[in-house]
Design a protein around this motif. Structure first.
Motif, PDB file in Angstrom:
ATOM      1  N   ARG A 300       0.782  -1.238  -0.024  1.00  0.00           N
ATOM      2  CA  ARG A 300      -0.143  -0.045  -0.045  1.00  0.00           C
ATOM      3  C   ARG A 300       0.822   1.154  -0.021  1.00  0.00           C
ATOM      4  N   PHE A 301       2.020   1.017   0.868  1.00  0.00           N
ATOM      5  CA  PHE A 301       2.797   2.334   0.667  1.00  0.00           C
ATOM      6  C   PHE A 301       3.550   2.708  -0.450  1.00  0.00           C
ATOM      7  N   ALA A 304       1.209   4.052  -3.061  1.00  0.00           N
ATOM      8  CA  ALA A 304       0.918   5.456  -2.883  1.00  0.00           C
ATOM      9  C   ALA A 304       2.088   6.339  -3.331  1.00  0.00           C
ATOM     10  N   LEU A 317       2.147  10.548   1.645  1.00  0.00           N
ATOM     11  CA  LEU A 317       1.913   9.160   1.890  1.00  0.00           C
ATOM     12  C   LEU A 317       0.762   8.690   2.853  1.00  0.00           C
ATOM     13  N   ARG A 320      -2.600   9.672   1.350  1.00  0.00           N
ATOM     14  CA  ARG A 320      -3.201   8.762   0.431  1.00  0.00           C
ATOM     15  C   ARG A 320      -3.351   7.451   1.044  1.00  0.00           C
ATOM     16  N   MET A 321      -2.643   7.104   1.901  1.00  0.00           N
ATOM     17  CA  MET A 321      -2.753   5.820   2.627  1.00  0.00           C
ATOM     18  C   MET A 321      -4.053   5.586   3.650  1.00  0.00           C
ATOM     19  N   ARG A 323      -3.875   6.190   6.941  1.00  0.00           N
ATOM     20  CA  ARG A 323      -3.276   5.360   7.972  1.00  0.00           C
ATOM     21  C   ARG A 323      -2.851   6.132   8.961  1.00  0.00           C
ATOM     22  N   VAL A 328       2.354   4.732   9.047  1.00  0.00           N
ATOM     23  CA  VAL A 328       3.007   4.615   7.812  1.00  0.00           C
ATOM     24  C   VAL A 328       4.634   4.699   7.994  1.00  0.00           C
ATOM     25  N   TYR A 331       5.843   1.160   8.296  1.00  0.00           N
ATOM     26  CA  TYR A 331       6.085   0.695   6.874  1.00  0.00           C
ATOM     27  C   TYR A 331       7.431   1.158   6.160  1.00  0.00           C
TER      28      TYR A 331
END
Ligand SMILES: Nc1ncnc2c1ncn2[C@@H]1O[C@H](COP(=O)(O)OP(=O)(O)OP(=O)(O)O)[C@@H](O)[C@H]1O
Ligand SMILES: [Mg+2]
Length: 364
Positions: A300-301, A304, A317, A320-321, A323, A328, A331
């Motif tokens: 997912r990271f 993004a 990021l 967009r994620m 989270r 983040v 990740y």
């Protein structure tokens, strides 16, 4: 006439010219030369696949040997300690007294009437003291023992035992050195093991990409060594396409060389074709394995990140994620450890593994 290809695109093979890494090699070699104990004698090397860990261990073992050390190497696998002991005995054979010979300790009346051979002295000692005995002999010849361990596995009991015994040896003032290499997550999980907490004080080096100047030099010197030349624009392209990734330096060089091996000069079109072949192989040997190791969050990271043309801002990021920023950040740390991405300016990350972005774009 065909020229012999001087590039070494096989894992663990020492290249004709090692690109960069001088700042890693020099201090360790200085420690081998020194009459006093230096902290670099205990070094942990971490790096992603294909960054040159095995190459460095082999190279440093050779340097040590040329400076009068006895090198012994093993991969972190069950049986490692025995491997090291046997390896040390063999490498130091010229210094050690004859091994105590085996003698008959009993004749069994088993059906086949076998004779059991036993080394009675083995029972009274263990690995630590057997190695200590060998080190005593080496010390009298003013020789040190260098142990190198590749592919660190923090779950292997023998790793922990080795580290603990090594620590005793250091405390006893013995001339011993320990260089270990592994993937970043294995190295950090070994270092966080409480029983070997002294490893946290060991020198630790991280192998990242090699700088563009060093890549160019290594490519050029290797080509010249092989008896050919390379056009300026061809060299520029080759250097750029490697992205400083050691395995690619060898692979691009190797493939470009083989396009027209009879010609005295490597041209731009040779490199263009070579790069194409090299990237297909890179995909098979590095990208697939790297991709398999990614978690859903990692992916997912990275997805993004693909939305940006170049490097990505962490704050974008996070948005967009969808989270939390601490998730983040986790990740981010994992992906840096895996060698996939690297930190740029504060709060900015970019791809470190060359051409992985294109690979992902095709995959996702
Ligand atoms: N500094 C360097 N300059 C040029 N080529 C290098 C360098 N280091 C390693 N190489 C080449 O890169 C390739 C990979 O090196 P190596 O096998 O040592 O990587 P590794 O980090 O041990 O990988 P793995 O994690 O898969 O075991 C080899 O072909 C080697 O010849
Ligand atoms: Mg290796």
């Amino acid at each position: 006439m065909s020229f012999e290809n001087p590039f070494t695109p096989s894992f663990g093979e020492i290249p004709v010219h090692v690109a960069g890494r001088e700042q890693v090699i020099a201090p360790i070699v200085r420690a081998f030369e020194s009459t006093r104990r230096r902290p670099e004698l205990t070094t942990l090397i971490s790096g992603a696949r294909g960054t040159g860990k095995t190459t460095l261990l082999t190279l440093l073992a050779r340097k040590a040997e040329s400076l009068g050390w006895i090198p012994v190497s093993a991969t972190a696998l069950p049986g490692m300690l025995e491997d090291l002991e046997i390896g040390t005995r063999r490498a130091a054979r010229h210094l050690l007294p004859e091994e105590p010979s085996s003698h008959v300790t009993g004749v069994s009346v088993a059906p086949l009437g076998g004779i059991s051979l036993e080394r009675s002295d083995r029972e009274l000692t263990n690995w630590r003291y057997r190695m200590a005995d060998i080190l005593d002999v080496l010390a009298s010849a003013e020789t040190g023992l260098l142990i190198t361990i590749d592919e660190i596995d923090p779950t292997l009991d023998e790793m922990i035992q080795l580290a603990a015994v090594y620590r005793h040896f250091v405390r006893e003032g013995r001339k011993v050195a320990l260089l270990m290499a592994g993937l970043p997550h294995n190295v950090s999980s070994l270092m966080s093991n409480k029983t070997v907490s002294f490893l946290r004080r060991a020198q630790s080096v991280r192998l990242g990409p090699v700088g563009p100047y060093d890549v160019r030099n290594a490519l050029l010197s290797t080509v010249l060594e092989g008896g050919r030349e390379i056009d300026q624009d061809a060299l520029d392209l080759a250097a750029q396409e490697t992205g400083g990734f050691p395995f690619l330096i060898q692979l691009v060089g190797y493939r470009a060389w083989d396009i027209r091996p009879d010609e005295p000069t490597i041209s731009l079109s040779d490199v263009e074709h070579g790069v194409e072949l090299a990237l297909a192989e890179m995909e098979e040997r590095i990208f697939e394995a790297t991709f398999r190791d990614l978690s859903e969050g990692d992916l997912r990271f990275l997805s993004a990140m693909l939305e940006d043309e170049g490097d990505s801002k962490m704050e974008d990021l996070v948005r967009r994620m969808d989270r939390s920023s601490s998730q983040v950040a986790q990740y981010r740390r994992r992906l840096i450890e895996a060698g996939v991405i690297g930190a740029r300016r504060r709060g900015v990350v970019g791809f470190d593994l060359p051409h992985f972005r294109e690979f992902l774009e095709a995959r996702i």
